[in-house]
Design a protein around this motif. Structure first.
Motif, PDB file in Angstrom:
ATOM      1  N   GLY A 244      -8.246  25.700   0.528  1.00 60.73           N
ATOM      2  CA  GLY A 244      -8.209  24.745   1.628  1.00 60.73           C
ATOM      3  C   GLY A 244      -6.812  24.260   1.937  1.00 60.73           C
ATOM      4  O   GLY A 244      -6.650  23.219   2.577  1.00 60.73           O
ATOM      5  N   ILE A 245      -5.785  24.994   1.487  1.00 63.29           N
ATOM      6  CA  ILE A 245      -4.399  24.550   1.650  1.00 63.29           C
ATOM      7  C   ILE A 245      -3.617  25.612   2.407  1.00 63.29           C
ATOM      8  O   ILE A 245      -3.733  26.806   2.126  1.00 63.29           O
ATOM      9  CB  ILE A 245      -3.743  24.274   0.283  1.00 63.29           C
ATOM     10  N   SER A 246      -2.786  25.178   3.340  1.00 61.77           N
ATOM     11  CA  SER A 246      -2.004  26.116   4.132  1.00 61.77           C
ATOM     12  C   SER A 246      -0.831  26.664   3.326  1.00 61.77           C
ATOM     13  O   SER A 246      -0.364  26.037   2.367  1.00 61.77           O
ATOM     14  CB  SER A 246      -1.466  25.437   5.397  1.00 61.77           C
ATOM     15  N   LYS A 247      -0.351  27.834   3.738  1.00 62.32           N
ATOM     16  CA  LYS A 247       0.801  28.439   3.069  1.00 62.32           C
ATOM     17  C   LYS A 247       2.025  27.529   3.185  1.00 62.32           C
ATOM     18  O   LYS A 247       2.809  27.405   2.237  1.00 62.32           O
ATOM     19  CB  LYS A 247       1.103  29.792   3.711  1.00 62.32           C
ATOM     20  N   THR A 248       2.173  26.886   4.340  1.00 62.89           N
ATOM     21  CA  THR A 248       3.310  25.991   4.543  1.00 62.89           C
ATOM     22  C   THR A 248       3.291  24.854   3.528  1.00 62.89           C
ATOM     23  O   THR A 248       4.312  24.540   2.902  1.00 62.89           O
ATOM     24  CB  THR A 248       3.279  25.415   5.968  1.00 62.89           C
ATOM     25  N   ASP A 249       2.129  24.228   3.349  1.00 67.74           N
ATOM     26  CA  ASP A 249       2.022  23.131   2.383  1.00 67.74           C
ATOM     27  C   ASP A 249       2.178  23.625   0.948  1.00 67.74           C
ATOM     28  O   ASP A 249       2.731  22.915   0.101  1.00 67.74           O
ATOM     29  CB  ASP A 249       0.690  22.405   2.541  1.00 67.74           C
ATOM     30  N   LEU A 250       1.697  24.841   0.673  1.00 72.24           N
ATOM     31  CA  LEU A 250       1.841  25.383  -0.676  1.00 72.24           C
ATOM     32  C   LEU A 250       3.307  25.580  -1.045  1.00 72.24           C
ATOM     33  O   LEU A 250       3.727  25.300  -2.174  1.00 72.24           O
ATOM     34  CB  LEU A 250       1.083  26.705  -0.806  1.00 72.24           C
ATOM     35  N   LYS A 251       4.100  26.058  -0.102  1.00 65.57           N
ATOM     36  CA  LYS A 251       5.531  26.242  -0.372  1.00 65.57           C
ATOM     37  C   LYS A 251       6.197  24.902  -0.665  1.00 65.57           C
ATOM     38  O   LYS A 251       7.019  24.788  -1.581  1.00 65.57           O
ATOM     39  CB  LYS A 251       6.207  26.917   0.824  1.00 65.57           C
ATOM     40  N   LYS A 252       5.833  23.892   0.115  1.00 72.61           N
ATOM     41  CA  LYS A 252       6.411  22.561  -0.118  1.00 72.61           C
ATOM     42  C   LYS A 252       5.975  22.024  -1.479  1.00 72.61           C
ATOM     43  O   LYS A 252       6.760  21.380  -2.188  1.00 72.61           O
ATOM     44  CB  LYS A 252       5.991  21.607   0.994  1.00 72.61           C
TER      45      LYS A 252
ATOM     46  N   SER B   3      12.144  31.000  -8.047  1.00 70.76           N
ATOM     47  CA  SER B   3      12.120  32.450  -7.821  1.00 70.76           C
ATOM     48  C   SER B   3      10.918  32.856  -6.988  1.00 70.76           C
ATOM     49  O   SER B   3      10.969  33.847  -6.244  1.00 70.76           O
ATOM     50  CB  SER B   3      12.108  33.190  -9.157  1.00 70.76           C
ATOM     51  N   PHE B   4       9.815  32.107  -7.087  1.00 74.94           N
ATOM     52  CA  PHE B   4       8.643  32.395  -6.257  1.00 74.94           C
ATOM     53  C   PHE B   4       8.906  32.025  -4.800  1.00 74.94           C
ATOM     54  O   PHE B   4       8.445  32.713  -3.883  1.00 74.94           O
ATOM     55  CB  PHE B   4       7.428  31.636  -6.780  1.00 74.94           C
ATOM     56  N   LEU B   5       9.638  30.947  -4.592  1.00 68.69           N
ATOM     57  CA  LEU B   5       9.981  30.551  -3.220  1.00 68.69           C
ATOM     58  C   LEU B   5      10.932  31.552  -2.586  1.00 68.69           C
ATOM     59  O   LEU B   5      10.873  31.793  -1.371  1.00 68.69           O
ATOM     60  CB  LEU B   5      10.613  29.155  -3.222  1.00 68.69           C
ATOM     61  N   ASP B   6      11.808  32.135  -3.379  1.00 74.89           N
ATOM     62  CA  ASP B   6      12.799  33.074  -2.841  1.00 74.89           C
ATOM     63  C   ASP B   6      12.203  34.437  -2.533  1.00 74.89           C
ATOM     64  O   ASP B   6      12.739  35.191  -1.715  1.00 74.89           O
ATOM     65  CB  ASP B   6      13.944  33.251  -3.843  1.00 74.89           C
ATOM     66  N   ALA B   7      11.082  34.789  -3.184  1.00 75.43           N
ATOM     67  CA  ALA B   7      10.502  36.119  -3.032  1.00 75.43           C
ATOM     68  C   ALA B   7       9.817  36.272  -1.674  1.00 75.43           C
ATOM     69  O   ALA B   7       9.239  35.321  -1.141  1.00 75.43           O
ATOM     70  CB  ALA B   7       9.510  36.388  -4.147  1.00 75.43           C
TER      71      ALA B   7
ATOM     72  N   VAL C 104       0.853  -1.186   0.000  1.00 71.66           N
ATOM     73  CA  VAL C 104       0.000   0.000   0.000  1.00 71.66           C
ATOM     74  C   VAL C 104       0.884   1.230   0.000  1.00 71.66           C
ATOM     75  O   VAL C 104       1.718   1.420   0.886  1.00 71.66           O
ATOM     76  CB  VAL C 104      -0.926   0.018   1.235  1.00 71.66           C
ATOM     77  N   SER C 105       0.733   2.054  -1.013  1.00 67.79           N
ATOM     78  CA  SER C 105       1.522   3.281  -1.105  1.00 67.79           C
ATOM     79  C   SER C 105       0.597   4.483  -0.951  1.00 67.79           C
ATOM     80  O   SER C 105      -0.585   4.431  -1.301  1.00 67.79           O
ATOM     81  CB  SER C 105       2.254   3.355  -2.445  1.00 67.79           C
ATOM     82  N   TYR C 106       1.144   5.547  -0.420  1.00 67.28           N
ATOM     83  CA  TYR C 106       0.380   6.767  -0.208  1.00 67.28           C
ATOM     84  C   TYR C 106       1.069   7.929  -0.918  1.00 67.28           C
ATOM     85  O   TYR C 106       2.296   8.014  -0.942  1.00 67.28           O
ATOM     86  CB  TYR C 106       0.258   7.085   1.287  1.00 67.28           C
ATOM     87  N   HIS C 107       0.275   8.810  -1.478  1.00 68.49           N
ATOM     88  CA  HIS C 107       0.826  10.014  -2.065  1.00 68.49           C
ATOM     89  C   HIS C 107       1.358  10.926  -0.958  1.00 68.49           C
ATOM     90  O   HIS C 107       0.791  11.008   0.132  1.00 68.49           O
ATOM     91  CB  HIS C 107      -0.236  10.770  -2.859  1.00 68.49           C
ATOM     92  N   THR C 108       2.421  11.641  -1.246  1.00 68.71           N
ATOM     93  CA  THR C 108       2.888  12.668  -0.326  1.00 68.71           C
ATOM     94  C   THR C 108       1.903  13.829  -0.357  1.00 68.71           C
ATOM     95  O   THR C 108       1.136  13.983  -1.327  1.00 68.71           O
ATOM     96  CB  THR C 108       4.279  13.173  -0.729  1.00 68.71           C
ATOM     97  N   PRO C 109       1.894  14.684   0.679  1.00 69.28           N
ATOM     98  CA  PRO C 109       1.006  15.845   0.641  1.00 69.28           C
ATOM     99  C   PRO C 109       1.229  16.714  -0.595  1.00 69.28           C
ATOM    100  O   PRO C 109       0.270  17.275  -1.142  1.00 69.28           O
ATOM    101  CB  PRO C 109       1.363  16.597   1.931  1.00 69.28           C
ATOM    102  N   GLU C 110       2.475  16.809  -1.031  1.00 64.51           N
ATOM    103  CA  GLU C 110       2.757  17.611  -2.229  1.00 64.51           C
ATOM    104  C   GLU C 110       2.089  17.005  -3.456  1.00 64.51           C
ATOM    105  O   GLU C 110       1.522  17.728  -4.293  1.00 64.51           O
ATOM    106  CB  GLU C 110       4.272  17.705  -2.453  1.00 64.51           C
ATOM    107  N   GLU C 111       2.131  15.692  -3.563  1.00 65.07           N
ATOM    108  CA  GLU C 111       1.458  15.024  -4.684  1.00 65.07           C
ATOM    109  C   GLU C 111      -0.055  15.161  -4.568  1.00 65.07           C
ATOM    110  O   GLU C 111      -0.759  15.332  -5.588  1.00 65.07           O
ATOM    111  CB  GLU C 111       1.848  13.548  -4.711  1.00 65.07           C
ATOM    112  N   GLU C 112      -0.574  15.093  -3.349  1.00 64.43           N
ATOM    113  CA  GLU C 112      -2.016  15.255  -3.164  1.00 64.43           C
ATOM    114  C   GLU C 112      -2.475  16.634  -3.613  1.00 64.43           C
ATOM    115  O   GLU C 112      -3.539  16.783  -4.216  1.00 64.43           O
ATOM    116  CB  GLU C 112      -2.377  15.041  -1.697  1.00 64.43           C
ATOM    117  N   ILE C 113      -1.662  17.658  -3.322  1.00 64.82           N
ATOM    118  CA  ILE C 113      -2.003  19.021  -3.747  1.00 64.82           C
ATOM    119  C   ILE C 113      -1.949  19.128  -5.265  1.00 64.82           C
ATOM    120  O   ILE C 113      -2.784  19.791  -5.892  1.00 64.82           O
ATOM    121  CB  ILE C 113      -1.052  20.036  -3.090  1.00 64.82           C
TER     122      ILE C 113
END
Length: 712
Positions: free
Chosen positions: A544-552, A568-572, A323-332
């Motif tokens: 429905g997504i947190s800023k922390t998860d969006l950055k990841k 460049s978006f992550l650095d800004a 059984v494999s699970y998607h990471t939160p980044e993949e889920e987003i």
């Protein structure tokens, strides 16, 4: 003895009776073609799970019976036991039911006993739970069904189905999650196959809970568990994430996809009933079984092994699958993308429009659309006719077109439109980032300066009042400063809708575009956005997504989608760019203006909603979590500041753009988070208790070995 079993996941649509019927019959046909003799579908699959108050209408019940009549008469439903979900009125009460059918007759009707009635669910508003456990009544069938089946009455209630070779018990969605789940007593009474028809929505990091519960149930009891789930957007904020599965004796034998654009998925497994019976030879289990109360058995004159004893033509499914699970980044990347595709094709519009600011939130929204285009291209390359047909229609191609949307960038250029709406306060870097991202993902991009419109609105105000407001950096008051920012934000919303309606026309196309918002869940929680600004859109993929998860997610997409521009978006530094630079030339900072970090906001949101904390209990918990690097007084200040700003901005939640539900602490007032919007913002009693306790508690942050650290 070997047995072929099946579970299905369907992309149903609330009130789409014809489409839902076609998908149900197609799933039965696929199951039969694989040799299956039992088919299980998702919860309320006939009308669609998300009908909401339409379940209170007699029409919904009537049309559900009409669909069931078509299924009963279909050739596909002959020679197979089918578990079908629909609402039924019994003795003037509405019930959420499973209808078991075989060879053109109804075997029994099993109503749901335990309802989901919190968070996103309001089942008690629409249905009555069946409280007569292990009791069965007779249900009088509608005339249209009587004429087809020749039956006057059928069993209705908490019973099990007995075939010549095994016993089947029904469990519905929430009943798996309850402490005293029905499968326990059914299993002790000899039920060997459990069916669970579900309407379970996607939420980040949630899937493993469902799978763990099913594995645990069948490990303790022994048995075969068939889990069928809805998948897709059926008309509301939720994305149902499929992942139907077949388990036996604590092992997962087969699992369907969680994120896909196909309308019908069927999984099958060939399993050994003898292994179930061997698993149940434990002495303590036999002692409990001998004492278990009996269920009424409804008999069906058939064998699930087809009368062969050993299933012919199918290899036995051996062992368990990993059984494999998607990471939160993949889920987003995948969940909102699938939801957006359903929304786009079913709304029959020509694409999406996004105000692309050059910040990370609109960047994340654009990247999710890019993910959607990648999924469409992949499905088209695999020959998915439904996706190809929908894509051609959306792209404005004629019905006889040979166009194939196999290039994500090329498809995006047809259906995705972006616009940078700059002012004199916008930075050259943000403008360039927006342009470069649009080029990288293929969107049709326009760039404009809206200072003329801003000046015109300000001029109207000055003409009427004789006063000219100024920014704070130029001597203006806080009220002036806020008003001048808000007019820029609100004008972007007006321009967004104008461009969404007319951009296709300028390109020689017909129809309009859906406007996308891009306010994350943390900014909504804090109320850090302008009411009716460009976050006031048709739908919001990241609401429905947190800023922390969006950055990841952006960091993940940079690598996995091969989009170097995303770094460049992550650095800004996150900035609204609505005010002129001060003497220090430091850009406007979102976190500085909010008075809290995004990571802190995520913690506040989780404690407020998930752990149900008011101000005082939140302070107590955070003293334990943050006390090693913040003093009690500092923590008290942060908690009070959060609740004050939350309270004064709560009214904004009443107009929140519909968002794909992804996070357990969403502040969405319209469906998920039912709280007042007018608060006593000073929380006088609560804050006094916090201040008193903060003054009495020791300051652990000053103890040796404790470094001042961020909540990050």
């Amino acid at each position: 003895m070997h047995l072929v079993t099946v579970a299905t996941q369907l992309d149903q649509w609330a009130l789409d009776f014809e489409g839902n019927c076609e998908r149900i019959i197609r799933s039965i046909a696929i199951a039969k073609s694989r040799g299956a003799t039992l088919r299980v579908g998702p919860e309320l699959e006939v009308p669609g799970y998300g009908c909401l108050d339409h379940f209170l209408e007699g029409d919904t019940i009537l049309h559900s019976w009409e669909v069931l009549a078509q299924i009963l008469q279909s050739e596909e439903a002959k020679g197979i036991v089918c578990d079908i979900g629909m609402p039924i009125t019994h003795k003037n009460c509405n019930y959420n039911c499973r209808v078991i059918i075989h060879d053109g007759k109804i075997v029994m009707i099993r109503p749901k006993m335990w309802m989901a009635n919190d968070g996103n669910y309001r089942e008690l508003r629409h249905f009555t739970p069946w409280h007569k456990h292990r009791q069965v009544e007779q249900h009088s069938l509608p005339g249209m069904i009587k004429r087809i089946t020749g039956q006057q009455y059928v069993p209705f209630g908490d019973a099990v189905v007995s075939t010549e070779d095994t016993v089947i018990g029904v469990e519905l969605c929430e009943e798996l999650f309850t402490p005293a789940s029905p499968h326990i007593q059914m299993g002790l009474d000899g039920v060997e196959i459990f069916t669970n028809s579900s309407g379970s929505h996607h939420e980040l990091r949630k899937l493993n809970r469902r799978i763990d519960l099913i594995k645990e149930a069948t490990m303790k009891l022994g048995g075969i568990y068939l889990y069928a789930n809805q998948r897709g957007c059926d008309g509301d904020r939720l994305y149902y994430d499929g992942a139907c599965l077949i388990a036996m004796n604590g092992q997962i034998l087969a699992r369907g996809p969680q994120f896909t654009l196909s309308d019908v998925d069927v999984i099958t497994a060939t399993v050994d009933l003898g292994a179930v019976r061997a698993h149940r030879t434990v002495s303590s289990r036999r002692m409990q079984s001998a004492q278990a109360e009996s269920y009424e058995r409804v008999y069906v004159d058939t064998r699930l092994d087809g009368g062969q004893g050993i299933r012919v033509g199918d290899e036995e499914t051996k062992g368990s699958m990993e059984v494999s699970y998607h990471t939160p980044e993949e889920e987003i990347a995948l969940g909102p993308a699938c939801w957006l595709w359903d929304y786009l094709r079913r709304s029959r519009t020509q694409g999406y429009f996004l105000p692309l600011s050059g910040g990370i939130d609109s960047c994340a929204t654009a990247t999710i659309i890019h993910s959607m285009c990648r999924l469409v291209a992949s499905a088209a390359s695999e020959g998915n006719e439904q996706v190809i047909t929908d894509a051609r229609r959306i792209a404005g191609e004629p019905e006889d077109s040979k166009y194939l949307p196999t290039d994500p960038k090329e498809f995006a250029s047809r259906i995705f439109h972006t616009c940078y709406m700059g002012t004199q306060h916008s930075g050259a870097d943000t403008r360039k980032r927006a342009k470069d991202l649009a080029e990288a993902i293929g969107s049709y991009h326009v760039d404009l300066n809206m200072d003329t419109a801003v000046s015109a609105v300000q001029g109207i105000f000055s003409f009427v009042t004789g006063k000219t407001p100024q920014f704070a950096s130029r001597g203006g008051s806080n009220a002036e400063n806020l008003a001048l920012q808000n007019i820029q934000a609100r004008l972007r919303m007006v321009l967004a809708y104008m461009f969404a309606q007319l951009l296709p026309w300028t390109r020689g196309k017909v129809g309009g575009l859906l406007v996308l918002g891009s306010a994350n869940v943390d900014e909504s929680l804090r109320g850090y956005y302008t009411k009716y600004d460009c976050s006031a859109a048709d739908v919001n993929p990241i609401g429905g997504i947190s800023k922390t998860d969006l950055k990841k997610f952006i960091g993940w997409a940079e690598v996995n989608f091969d989009l170097p521009i995303l770094q460049s978006f992550l650095d800004a530094v996150p900035s609204a760019e609505l005010i002129p630079l001060g003497e220090d030339n430091v850009p406007q900072s979102d976190e500085q203006e909010m008075g809290m970090s995004y990571n802190e906001l995520s913690v506040f949101g989780r404690l407020r909603k998930v752990e149900k904390c008011g101000p005082y209990s939140m302070f107590g918990k955070l003293v334990q979590e943050w006390g090693s690097f913040l003093s009690p007084v500092e923590i008290a200040h942060k908690v009070k500041h959060f609740f004050f700003t939350y309270a004064i901005n709560r009214h904004k939640m009443t107009t929140l753009t519909p968002s794909v539900h992804m996070e357990s602490y969403s502040p969405d007032d319209n469906r998920f988070d039912l709280r007042p919007f007018l608060y006593p913002s000073q929380f006088t009693h609560q804050f006094k208790k916090i201040d008193k306790l903060a003054s009495e508690l020791p300051n652990r942050a000053t103890q040796p070995g404790n470094d001042k650290a961020k909540v990050d």
